[in-house]
Design an enzyme around this catalytic site. Structure first.
Site, PDB file in Angstrom:
ATOM      1  N   LYS A 151       0.896  -1.288   0.068  1.00 44.20           N
ATOM      2  CA  LYS A 151       0.108   0.004  -0.077  1.00 44.20           C
ATOM      3  C   LYS A 151       0.858   1.399  -0.039  1.00 44.20           C
ATOM      4  O   LYS A 151       1.916   1.498   0.675  1.00 44.20           O
ATOM      5  CB  LYS A 151      -0.806   0.150   1.284  1.00 44.20           C
ATOM      6  CG  LYS A 151      -1.708   1.446   1.410  1.00 44.20           C
ATOM      7  CD  LYS A 151      -2.689   1.222   2.621  1.00 44.20           C
ATOM      8  CE  LYS A 151      -3.187   2.745   3.060  1.00 44.20           C
ATOM      9  NZ  LYS A 151      -4.255   2.615   4.100  1.00 44.20           N
ATOM     10  N   ASP A 210      -2.556  10.135   3.843  1.00 40.01           N
ATOM     11  CA  ASP A 210      -4.061   9.775   3.975  1.00 40.01           C
ATOM     12  C   ASP A 210      -4.502  10.783   4.994  1.00 40.01           C
ATOM     13  O   ASP A 210      -4.765  10.775   6.034  1.00 40.01           O
ATOM     14  CB  ASP A 210      -4.097   8.310   4.629  1.00 40.01           C
ATOM     15  CG  ASP A 210      -5.567   8.179   4.765  1.00 40.01           C
ATOM     16  OD1 ASP A 210      -6.353   8.636   3.984  1.00 40.01           O
ATOM     17  OD2 ASP A 210      -5.743   7.062   5.617  1.00 40.01           O
ATOM     18  N   LYS A 250     -10.209  13.056   8.186  1.00 43.98           N
ATOM     19  CA  LYS A 250      -9.761  12.288   9.461  1.00 43.98           C
ATOM     20  C   LYS A 250      -9.753  13.924  10.381  1.00 43.98           C
ATOM     21  O   LYS A 250      -9.361  14.748   9.838  1.00 43.98           O
ATOM     22  CB  LYS A 250      -8.323  11.910   9.353  1.00 43.98           C
ATOM     23  CG  LYS A 250      -8.153  10.527   8.761  1.00 43.98           C
ATOM     24  CD  LYS A 250      -6.774   9.937   8.739  1.00 43.98           C
ATOM     25  CE  LYS A 250      -6.799   8.644   8.287  1.00 43.98           C
ATOM     26  NZ  LYS A 250      -7.384   7.712   8.864  1.00 43.98           N
ATOM     27  N   ASP A 257       1.834   6.126   5.779  1.00 46.02           N
ATOM     28  CA  ASP A 257       0.605   5.298   5.275  1.00 46.02           C
ATOM     29  C   ASP A 257       1.067   4.519   3.925  1.00 46.02           C
ATOM     30  O   ASP A 257       0.420   3.847   2.969  1.00 46.02           O
ATOM     31  CB  ASP A 257      -0.788   6.082   4.957  1.00 46.02           C
ATOM     32  CG  ASP A 257      -1.861   4.969   5.204  1.00 46.02           C
ATOM     33  OD1 ASP A 257      -1.899   3.928   5.708  1.00 46.02           O
ATOM     34  OD2 ASP A 257      -3.030   5.592   4.561  1.00 46.02           O
ATOM     35  N   ASP A 266     -12.209   7.092   3.741  1.00 49.50           N
ATOM     36  CA  ASP A 266     -10.949   6.916   4.609  1.00 49.50           C
ATOM     37  C   ASP A 266     -10.684   5.304   4.404  1.00 49.50           C
ATOM     38  O   ASP A 266      -9.562   5.057   4.793  1.00 49.50           O
ATOM     39  CB  ASP A 266     -11.314   7.457   6.015  1.00 49.50           C
ATOM     40  CG  ASP A 266      -9.828   7.405   6.603  1.00 49.50           C
ATOM     41  OD1 ASP A 266      -8.812   7.460   6.086  1.00 49.50           O
ATOM     42  OD2 ASP A 266     -10.049   7.576   8.099  1.00 49.50           O
ATOM     43  N   GLU A 303      -9.453   3.758   2.124  1.00 51.27           N
ATOM     44  CA  GLU A 303      -8.762   3.711   0.755  1.00 51.27           C
ATOM     45  C   GLU A 303      -7.619   2.768   0.447  1.00 51.27           C
ATOM     46  O   GLU A 303      -7.467   2.458  -0.585  1.00 51.27           O
ATOM     47  CB  GLU A 303      -8.283   5.270   0.650  1.00 51.27           C
ATOM     48  CG  GLU A 303      -7.029   5.587   1.291  1.00 51.27           C
ATOM     49  CD  GLU A 303      -6.623   5.430   2.494  1.00 51.27           C
ATOM     50  OE1 GLU A 303      -7.483   5.433   3.159  1.00 51.27           O
ATOM     51  OE2 GLU A 303      -5.565   4.939   3.046  1.00 51.27           O
ATOM     52  N   ARG A 358      -7.634  -0.583   0.761  1.00 50.41           N
ATOM     53  CA  ARG A 358      -8.477  -1.520   0.258  1.00 50.41           C
ATOM     54  C   ARG A 358      -8.733  -1.305  -1.182  1.00 50.41           C
ATOM     55  O   ARG A 358      -8.986  -2.097  -1.846  1.00 50.41           O
ATOM     56  CB  ARG A 358      -9.605  -2.099   0.979  1.00 50.41           C
ATOM     57  CG  ARG A 358     -10.701  -1.274   1.369  1.00 50.41           C
ATOM     58  CD  ARG A 358     -11.574  -1.429   2.320  1.00 50.41           C
ATOM     59  NE  ARG A 358     -11.029  -1.205   3.755  1.00 50.41           N
ATOM     60  CZ  ARG A 358     -11.810  -1.331   4.833  1.00 50.41           C
ATOM     61  NH1 ARG A 358     -12.873  -2.008   4.824  1.00 50.41           N
ATOM     62  NH2 ARG A 358     -11.147  -1.087   6.146  1.00 50.41           N
TER      63      ARG A 358
HETATM   64  N1  BES Z   1      -4.338   4.405   6.942  1.00 49.56           N
HETATM   65  C1  BES Z   1      -5.423   4.028   7.699  1.00 49.56           C
HETATM   66  C2  BES Z   1      -5.407   3.101   8.650  1.00 49.56           C
HETATM   67  C3  BES Z   1      -4.550   3.697  10.023  1.00 49.56           C
HETATM   68  C4  BES Z   1      -5.288   4.335  11.044  1.00 49.56           C
HETATM   69  C5  BES Z   1      -3.341   3.172  10.267  1.00 49.56           C
HETATM   70  C6  BES Z   1      -4.536   4.738  12.045  1.00 49.56           C
HETATM   71  C7  BES Z   1      -2.833   3.326  11.406  1.00 49.56           C
HETATM   72  C8  BES Z   1      -3.212   4.271  12.386  1.00 49.56           C
HETATM   73  C9  BES Z   1      -6.512   3.821   6.760  1.00 49.56           C
HETATM   74  O1  BES Z   1      -6.627   4.281   5.593  1.00 49.56           O
HETATM   75  C10 BES Z   1      -7.877   4.154   7.540  1.00 49.56           C
HETATM   76  O2  BES Z   1      -8.106   5.277   7.661  1.00 49.56           O
HETATM   77  N2  BES Z   1      -8.578   3.076   7.986  1.00 49.56           N
HETATM   78  C11 BES Z   1      -9.885   3.488   8.290  1.00 49.56           C
HETATM   79  C12 BES Z   1     -10.910   2.251   7.899  1.00 49.56           C
HETATM   80  C13 BES Z   1     -12.435   2.672   8.368  1.00 49.56           C
HETATM   81  C14 BES Z   1     -12.805   3.969   7.663  1.00 49.56           C
HETATM   82  C15 BES Z   1     -13.267   1.651   7.979  1.00 49.56           C
HETATM   83  C16 BES Z   1      -9.847   3.202   9.961  1.00 49.56           C
HETATM   84  O3  BES Z   1      -9.211   2.340  10.460  1.00 49.56           O
HETATM   85  O4  BES Z   1     -10.176   4.176  10.796  1.00 49.56           O
HETATM   86 ZN    ZN Z   2      -4.741   4.986   4.758  1.00 46.81          ZN
HETATM   87 MN    MN Z   3      -7.765   5.969   5.422  1.00 40.23          MN
END
Ligand code: BES
Ligand code: ZN
Ligand code: MN
Length: 497
Positions: free
Chosen positions: A267, A272, A279, A290, A349, A351, A353
């Protein structure tokens, strides 16, 4: 940093520091005993005096020990001899390097490598020592106008082995350890660089440099190429950003022509923001990390190139920013992935996947023997597992075991999490084939479930490294994980066949 490996007697060389171990209950390890004899009991007297009890985590730095040619002797506590295993060995290395780097010594002879530790062989001990030594002097200074006045650090390290018959293994171990150390450093550098420097184009340039240096094939697909391939899911993430997305493909061919490759998919979200589903501001800076999955793929390929491993490996990196621009994807938008499956984007968010799924479909063309994707995918994985192990998901148990074992052996561990069909229901959409989020329960699992819909044609492992790829707080920075796991996985694979 310069490294060498040699079968030598401790204390005779004119080094800045000779490093030997003391077991708990004050027992000298074999190299320490040799040194003690040359020093006419100097070390055993110190140990008797109670100044060094051999407990794990303790050290004692001595200067100008009589009968030796070195400036310093570092005694390192090894813990109980009976339980001196791989973990205790790594702990001792950690204390040793910390102590030496805090002195003025710029070269050292390490004799801990000559000690039997658990079931380890000399290859492993030398490799771990070289890699950990490189990690011990790593610092990220390239964005500072003045380099911090740092204490002198190790510049030369000799890794000793105890028997002449171990020479081959020691040399092999050194080559692997150096390669691993350099791979980890590259992954850390890429992770630590800010989002305004480490863009998708920057990652593509890095891939091109690796390709040139290690004779790999590189391809960088641009937006128009991705449109032609129908990568609607990946492109939906890039819509809100002014930075053009890249799909980076690096092919390392070290194995036989007809050998099916291992494909690593990383990834590469270089920043992000969450996109339209923005966020919160606090700690958002950490979303520069990220792209750690991408960084680990490049780091692993660098290690591969340095070792010239006889194996075929393809790295695929979907790289983009996730920004809330005026053309950005909106919640409820529906896109068509390269696989033909449609996705309702309920949260922009989620993103990672969305870009990975198209990269995974692209991987099909290599008819891979195995695919491993690496992604800082979910905050839920951090909640589940913290910062100790990475989350592992798989559609093939044998492959899962292989990856878990690789992680164990280099202390870059992962933990197998479930992927049962029942979880798939959480991805139901009223308007498209499925949604890109599955609600709060088991967030790391439903993310993996989403990816599993794009990995039917090959054996696949997904590593969620959201909790392990970087550290927050005072020591904020990339860890370079899971480069050790991935590199070890490939080493083990290449020596099997
Ligand atoms: N890059 C983030 C995951 C992440 C969050 C990694 C905090 C490390 C610390 C990912 O893109 C993300 O934002 N995931 C969301 C998914 C949700 C919207 C289903 C998450 O984990 O909040
Ligand atoms: Zn992310
Ligand atoms: Mn995200």
């Amino acid at each position: 940093m310069e490294f060498s490996t040699k079968c030598i007697t401790p204390g005779l060389s004119k080094t800045g520091c000779t490093i030997v171990g003391i077991f708990e209950s004050r027992k000298l390890s074999a190299p320490a005993a040799v040194l003690d004899r040359a020093a006419k009991g100097y070390l055993s007297n110190i140990v008797k005096s109670g100044d060094m009890n051999g407990r794990s985590g303790t050290i004692l730095m001595l200067h100008h020990v009589p009968g030796t040619a070195c400036e310093r002797v570092l005694l390192v506590g090894l813990g109980p001899e009976k339980s001196f295993d791989e973990k205790a060995f790594r702990n001792a290395l950690g204390s040793a390097f910390r102590a030496v780097n805090a002195t003025g010594a710029t070269d050292a002879d390490l004799h801990l490598t000559a000690l039997a530790a658990g079931t380890s062989d000399i290859d492993w001990r030398i490799a771990q020592s070289a890699a950990l030594a490189i990690e011990s002097v790593y610092s990220f200074e390239q964005m500072k106008s003045k380099r911090e006045a740092s204490p002198k650090a190790l510049k030369r390290l000799l890794l000793a082995y105890g028997r002449t018959g171990e020479r081959k293994g020691a040399e092999r171990g050194l080559e692997q350890g150096l390669a691993l150390g350099h791979g980890v450093s590259l992954a850390k550098d890429l992770g630590n660089l800010p989002g305004n420097v480490c863009t998708p184009a920057y990652l593509a340039r890095q891939a091109r440099e690796l390709a040139k240096r290690y004779r790999m094939r590189v391809k960088v697909l641009e937006r128009a190429d991705m449109e032609k391939l129908g990568m609607g899911s990946l492109l939906s993430v890039a819509r809100g950003s002014a930075e053009p997305p890249k799909l980076i493909v690096l092919e390392y061919r070290g194995g036989p022509k007809n050998q099916k490759p291992v494909v690593l998919v990383g990834k590469g979200v270089t920043f992000d923001t969450g996109g339209t589903s923005l966020k919160p501001a606090a700690e958002m800076d950490e979303m520069k990390f990220d792209m750690s999955g991408a960084g680990s793929v490049l780091g692993t390929l660098k290690a591969l190139g340095e070792m010239r491993l006889p194996i075929n490996v393809v790295g695929i990196i979907p790289a983009t920013e996730n920004m809330p621009g005026s053309r950005a994807t909106k919640p409820g938008d529906i896109v068509t992935s390269m696989s033909g499956q449609t996705v309702e984007i309920l949260n922009t968010d989620a993103e990672g996947r969305l870009i990975l799924c198209d990269a995974l479909t692209y991987a099909e063309r290599y008819e891979p023997s195995a695919v491993i994707d690496i992604a800082t995918l979910t905050g839920a994985c951090v909640i589940a597992l913290g910062h100790v192990v990475s989350g592992l998901f798989a559609n093939d148990d044998a492959l899962a075991k292989e990856v878990l074992a690789a992680g164990e052996s280099v202390h870059d561990r992962a933990w197998h999490l479930p992927l049962h069909d029942e979880y798939q229901e959480q991805l139901k959409s009223n308007f498209a084939d499925f949604a890109n989020i599955g609600g709060r329960p088991a967030g790391a699992v439903t993310a993996a479930c989403y990816l599993s819909r794009f990995t039917k044609k090959f054996k696949w492992v997904h590593l969620d490294v959201a909790g392990t790829a970087w550290k927050s707080g005072k020591e904020k920075g990339s860890t370079g994980r899971p480069v050790p796991l991935l590199t070890q996985f490939l080493i083990a694979r290449s020596s099997k066949k």
